[in-house]
Design an enzyme around this catalytic site. Sequence first.
Site, short mmCIF file in Angstrom:
data_model
loop_
_atom_site.label_atom_id
_atom_site.label_comp_id
_atom_site.label_asym_id
_atom_site.label_seq_id
_atom_site.Cartn_x
_atom_site.Cartn_y
_atom_site.Cartn_z
N PHE A 293 1.06 -1.28 -0.38
CA PHE A 293 0.10 0.22 -0.39
C PHE A 293 0.97 1.33 0.23
CE2 PHE A 293 1.31 -1.44 4.39
CZ PHE A 293 0.99 0.24 5.11
N CYS A 294 0.39 2.08 -0.28
CA CYS A 294 0.52 3.74 -0.14
C CYS A 294 -0.14 4.75 -0.15
CB CYS A 294 1.90 4.16 -1.74
SG CYS A 294 0.39 4.01 -3.04
N THR A 295 0.39 6.09 -0.16
CA THR A 295 -0.47 7.40 -0.16
C THR A 295 -2.15 7.41 -1.26
OG1 THR A 295 1.21 8.33 0.20
CG2 THR A 295 -1.03 9.34 0.26
N ILE B 204 -4.06 4.66 0.97
CA ILE B 204 -4.49 5.05 1.89
C ILE B 204 -5.33 6.07 2.30
CG2 ILE B 204 -3.80 5.77 4.32
CD1 ILE B 204 -0.83 4.49 4.16
#
Length: 338
Positions: A187-189, A216
């Site tokens: 996952f990332c921003t 996210i």
Amino acid sequence: MFSLPQANQPYKVMAIYKFADLPDCAELQPRLAKFCCGLGIKGTLILAPEGINGTVAGTVDAIDALASYLSDGPDFGTRLIGAEIKFSTAATMPFLRMKVRLKPEIVTLRAPEANPAKAVGTYVEPEDWNGLIERNDVVLVDTRNDYEVGLGTFQRALDPATKSFTEFKDYVETHLDPARDKKVAMFCTGGIRCEKASSYLLSKGFEEVFHLKGGILKYLETVPEDQSRFAGECFVFDERVSVGHGLVEGDATLCRACRHPLTAADRADPKYREGIACPHCSDDLAKHAAAAERQKQMDLARQRGGAHLGDDAAQAATRARARKRAEAEASRERNKAG
């Protein structure tokens, strides 16, 4: 694409990315800049042969017009249809100017074998994410950099402790094994780094690679807080600094010396000096000297009744966060009294 309720906030913020074939990105750059500047939009958009990435803010009408221009306007045609777009709001303009930059990649990994247009991992919707990451046979990896992870991350997530995304390749080489780690979730921003990271892992022989669709930010907007597995706040690359559930502005601030995000605990540290130093740069005297001079000029400008260049947005955002915290505290006190 999704939109949040405006909640009486005057500015609309749009984060967008898409891996798309844009060999004419150099020709598109001045047209896109002219369109945005004409509507008073500010922020940064990156164009590369592999696509578009960036975050901008403006009035509701201006951002809606930009979204339409990118999705079906004459310059981009249909190439950006299906782009990952997230809308949020802000009490003050979170950017100082408008920039459209040309780069070799929209997210820099320097790994030609990672091509999301050809191969990408399995997208997982936010409402299905909890079920996946709670499985014991899934390795969960945060693909963001260390200063972002420090503000908040998912429970059980591995932190690669990278300073830049290009270091992610070294982390994979030394910490992950396709023969052992059969299922990897990342996952990332906002989702863009995960698309490239998942493509990279597939090129290295990993069998099942998953990534959080929309990142996210989409998770915080979609999943109820009482069901969340995300602890802390999510760092964002503008003067809001961080956001929490519902994408409301968070409590984090930036160190003006080293640009590291600061939590309430950081600001309570004896090494913290507003506008000058923080626990993360306490030994960097050169940064302190430059920041102290900047703080001095800001203080002098305020004494004269003006504002130091670049100070308007930062100070306004700080005041807005303080006002919201005060309003929330007053509301809690009223509820106790009632």
